[in-house]
Design an enzyme around this catalytic site. Structure first.
Site, PDB file in Angstrom:
ATOM      1  N   GLY A   1     -11.718  -0.705   3.210  1.00  0.00           N
ATOM      2  CA  GLY A   1     -10.956  -0.447   2.032  1.00  0.00           C
ATOM      3  C   GLY A   1     -11.422   0.477   1.205  1.00  0.00           C
ATOM      4  O   GLY A   1     -11.773   1.594   1.541  1.00  0.00           O
TER       5      GLY A   1
ATOM      6  N   VAL B   1       0.985  -1.283  -0.020  1.00  0.00           N
ATOM      7  CA  VAL B   1       0.054  -0.071  -0.056  1.00  0.00           C
ATOM      8  C   VAL B   1       0.943   1.208   0.112  1.00  0.00           C
ATOM      9  O   VAL B   1       0.590   2.084  -0.698  1.00  0.00           O
ATOM     10  CB  VAL B   1      -1.053   0.097   1.377  1.00  0.00           C
ATOM     11  CG1 VAL B   1      -1.766   1.293   1.220  1.00  0.00           C
ATOM     12  CG2 VAL B   1      -1.785  -1.220   1.130  1.00  0.00           C
TER      13      VAL B   1
ATOM     14  N   ASP C   1     -10.785  -8.963  13.936  1.00  0.00           N
ATOM     15  CA  ASP C   1     -10.776  -7.719  12.934  1.00  0.00           C
ATOM     16  C   ASP C   1     -11.988  -7.009  12.855  1.00  0.00           C
ATOM     17  O   ASP C   1     -12.280  -5.777  12.796  1.00  0.00           O
ATOM     18  CB  ASP C   1     -10.235  -8.362  11.812  1.00  0.00           C
ATOM     19  CG  ASP C   1      -9.877  -7.128  10.506  1.00  0.00           C
ATOM     20  OD1 ASP C   1      -9.147  -6.520  10.686  1.00  0.00           O
ATOM     21  OD2 ASP C   1     -10.779  -7.176   9.448  1.00  0.00           O
TER      22      ASP C   1
ATOM     23  N   ILE D   1     -14.582   0.949   0.001  1.00  0.00           N
ATOM     24  CA  ILE D   1     -15.913   1.270   0.334  1.00  0.00           C
ATOM     25  C   ILE D   1     -16.087   2.481   1.322  1.00  0.00           C
ATOM     26  O   ILE D   1     -15.540   2.339   2.449  1.00  0.00           O
ATOM     27  CB  ILE D   1     -16.827   0.006   0.922  1.00  0.00           C
ATOM     28  CG1 ILE D   1     -16.487  -1.073   0.198  1.00  0.00           C
ATOM     29  CG2 ILE D   1     -18.200   0.417   1.058  1.00  0.00           C
ATOM     30  CD1 ILE D   1     -16.940  -2.394   0.687  1.00  0.00           C
TER      31      ILE D   1
ATOM     32  N   VAL E   1     -11.639   0.785   7.608  1.00  0.00           N
ATOM     33  CA  VAL E   1     -12.705   0.002   7.920  1.00  0.00           C
ATOM     34  C   VAL E   1     -13.209  -1.116   6.712  1.00  0.00           C
ATOM     35  O   VAL E   1     -13.207  -2.217   7.006  1.00  0.00           O
ATOM     36  CB  VAL E   1     -13.890   0.896   7.918  1.00  0.00           C
ATOM     37  CG1 VAL E   1     -15.714   0.057   8.073  1.00  0.00           C
ATOM     38  CG2 VAL E   1     -13.812   1.474   9.250  1.00  0.00           C
TER      39      VAL E   1
ATOM     40  N   LYS F   1     -13.635  -3.076  13.441  1.00  0.00           N
ATOM     41  CA  LYS F   1     -14.158  -2.365  12.693  1.00  0.00           C
ATOM     42  C   LYS F   1     -15.411  -1.735  12.938  1.00  0.00           C
ATOM     43  O   LYS F   1     -15.853  -0.517  12.921  1.00  0.00           O
ATOM     44  CB  LYS F   1     -14.131  -2.695  11.235  1.00  0.00           C
ATOM     45  CG  LYS F   1     -12.916  -3.248  10.432  1.00  0.00           C
ATOM     46  CD  LYS F   1     -12.879  -4.155   9.301  1.00  0.00           C
ATOM     47  CE  LYS F   1     -11.598  -4.375   8.846  1.00  0.00           C
ATOM     48  NZ  LYS F   1     -11.862  -5.305   7.612  1.00  0.00           N
TER      49      LYS F   1
ATOM     50  N   GLY G   1      -3.173 -14.950  -0.959  1.00  0.00           N
ATOM     51  CA  GLY G   1      -2.933 -13.855  -0.380  1.00  0.00           C
ATOM     52  C   GLY G   1      -4.108 -13.038   0.187  1.00  0.00           C
ATOM     53  O   GLY G   1      -3.968 -11.983   0.641  1.00  0.00           O
TER      54      GLY G   1
ATOM     55  N   LYS H   1      -6.898  -0.185  11.869  1.00  0.00           N
ATOM     56  CA  LYS H   1      -8.437  -0.541  12.768  1.00  0.00           C
ATOM     57  C   LYS H   1      -8.306  -0.843  14.019  1.00  0.00           C
ATOM     58  O   LYS H   1      -8.788  -0.679  15.047  1.00  0.00           O
ATOM     59  CB  LYS H   1      -9.272  -1.360  11.738  1.00  0.00           C
ATOM     60  CG  LYS H   1      -8.792  -2.572  11.856  1.00  0.00           C
ATOM     61  CD  LYS H   1      -7.813  -3.186  11.015  1.00  0.00           C
ATOM     62  CE  LYS H   1      -8.235  -3.061   9.576  1.00  0.00           C
ATOM     63  NZ  LYS H   1      -7.395  -3.823   8.567  1.00  0.00           N
TER      64      LYS H   1
ATOM     65  N   GLU I   1     -10.593   6.334   6.621  1.00  0.00           N
ATOM     66  CA  GLU I   1     -11.660   5.440   5.655  1.00  0.00           C
ATOM     67  C   GLU I   1     -10.892   4.131   5.539  1.00  0.00           C
ATOM     68  O   GLU I   1     -11.944   3.065   5.443  1.00  0.00           O
ATOM     69  CB  GLU I   1     -11.771   6.327   4.494  1.00  0.00           C
ATOM     70  CG  GLU I   1     -13.075   5.704   3.681  1.00  0.00           C
ATOM     71  CD  GLU I   1     -14.357   5.993   4.365  1.00  0.00           C
ATOM     72  OE1 GLU I   1     -14.762   4.951   4.690  1.00  0.00           O
ATOM     73  OE2 GLU I   1     -14.705   6.906   4.590  1.00  0.00           O
TER      74      GLU I   1
END
Length: 409
Positions: free
Chosen positions: A128, A17, A195, A130, A126, A199, A181, A99, A123
């Protein structure tokens, strides 16, 4: 803090990223954003950027007065907290995707933003690409939000898709997800639902102004699911999904949980497959709105991070309007769920825990009960964490379009 000058960025982390962000900023001069320094953990690793950009000393970024934006993209939640809190404390704007760190420190992060009059955007933390947080902040900033329901972990959704559609065993589906992956080498946070609980903690803040901790949310992952559960689901026309749910159950009470859920074909979540995420926002006036897309990966996460960076050009910050509505929402255990419980030994399940029992099935290999149970009883049931037992919630039809709930609003 209004940015009428160039954004000078200190970047923490240069994985897939981080490198994506670096490349896009180089190719998009209209953003007027430049990465000045990149802090990394392993200096000997070869990277596709000029060597002079890199350092292992976080203070070079944190103490640089020219850097006015810090972008934090590391895995270590404790280190991320130090980076973010120090940056906000010195008046730098921050963009983060961590997160776990955000969920653990929501109250402190709110105070830091308020005290230092700066922006903290997340953003990407939570779902990605969206835009869940931005929608809750801007479009659903009123007091007519009834529910937020979603598949918000792509790893578990991929595994469940393979189990539901291909009949794969959990271990085989997990191994395939790792090979492709979609799951980490240590998948614990994903497959145990942690996870998703992190979120959902963040979503609760923006949806209802609830400042809570992940431990406040009943969270069960997918590790206890049995192949017989998938057979039951297919026979009944359901798909099993790991669903995060926040739903108003009274004027001030909100039910919140992350649980495996039977989802029927009439739900928008039924066709959310593989690594994709989907979120349904239920409102009093607009019924249900559905947002769908990839929730993780280099490009979806990069998209959300870049959107936050671009928003800093006009001084955007979360206003946390739900904290100031005058309504004190709280996470409540005072509601009832309809559940399916399968087990090896029916004697392990205390039938007195149930409000009512609809069906009991017994075979030589697997048994199950369906019925209604109070949330508090389920949370404290001695059999809930038995690895031989699986618990799946029947899909809640929600509040949108429910006349009884609308009377509460």
């Amino acid at each position: 803090m209004t940015y009428d000058k160039k954004l000078i960025i200190g970047l923490f982390g240069f994985g897939v990223v981080g490198e994506g962000i670096y490349r896009v900023l180089k190719q998009t001069p209209t953003l007027q954003a430049e990465i000045k320094r990149i802090c990394i953990k392993h200096p000997d690793k070869k990277r596709n950027a000029p060597a002079e950009l890199f350092t292992t000393d976080a203070d070079e970024l944190l103490n640089d007065p020219e850097i006015n934006v810090v972008v934090e993209l590391i895995d270590d939640a404790e280190a991320a907290w130090h980076i973010v809190s120090t940056s906000l404390g010195s008046g730098k704007a921050v963009v983060s995707a961590n997160k776990k760190m955000i969920a653990a420190h929501i109250a402190e992060l709110l105070k830091l933003q308020d005290d230092n009059k700066t922006s903290f955007l997340y953003e990407a933390a939570v779902c990605g690409s969206i835009p869940v947080i931005r929608n809750l902040e801007e479009y659903y900033d009123n007091d007519m939000l009834n529910s937020v329901t979603g598949i918000i972990n792509g790893s578990t959704n991929y595994i469940l898709t393979r189990m539901n559609e291909d009949g794969m065993a959990y271990g085989d589906a997990l191994k395939l997800a790792q090979e492709l992956g979609f799951a980490e080498s240590d998948p614990t946070l994903d497959v145990q639902g942690i996870d998703a609980a992190n979120k959902l903690t963040i979503i609760l803040n923006h949806a209802y102004g609830i400042i809570s901790a992940p431990d406040d949310i009943l969270c069960k992952g997918i590790t206890q699911l049995h192949p017989a559960d998938s057979v039951y689901a297919r026979e009944k026309g359901y798909s099993i999904k790991l669903v995060a749910r926040a739903r108003r159950v009274s004027h001030t009470d909100v039910a919140a949980y992350v649980l495996p859920t039977f989802v029927g074909p009439r739900s928008q979540l039924f066709n959310v497959r593989f690594e994709f995420n989907g979120v349904i926002i239920g409102t009093r006036l607009a019924d249900e709105q559905f947002i769908y897309g990839k929730g993780a990966g280099r490009y979806p996460t990069s998209s959300a991070v870049l959107s936050d960076i671009a928003a800093l050009r006009y001084g955007y910050k979360y206003e946390y309007k739900k904290l100031h509505t005058g309504v004190d929402y709280q996470v409540s255990d005072d509601h009832v769920l309809r559940v399916y419980v399968s087990c090896e030994n029916m004697a392990d399940i205390d039938r007195l825990d149930f409000v009512s029992i609809d069906e009991t099935f017994i075979s030589q290999t697997r048994k199950y009960i369906t019925g209604s149970i109070s949330f508090n009883k389920l949370r404290n049931a001695s059999w809930l964490n038995n690895p031989a037992n699986s618990v799946i919630v029947f899909e809640d039809p929600g509040v949108a379009g429910n006349p009884e709930m609308e009377e509460l609003i």
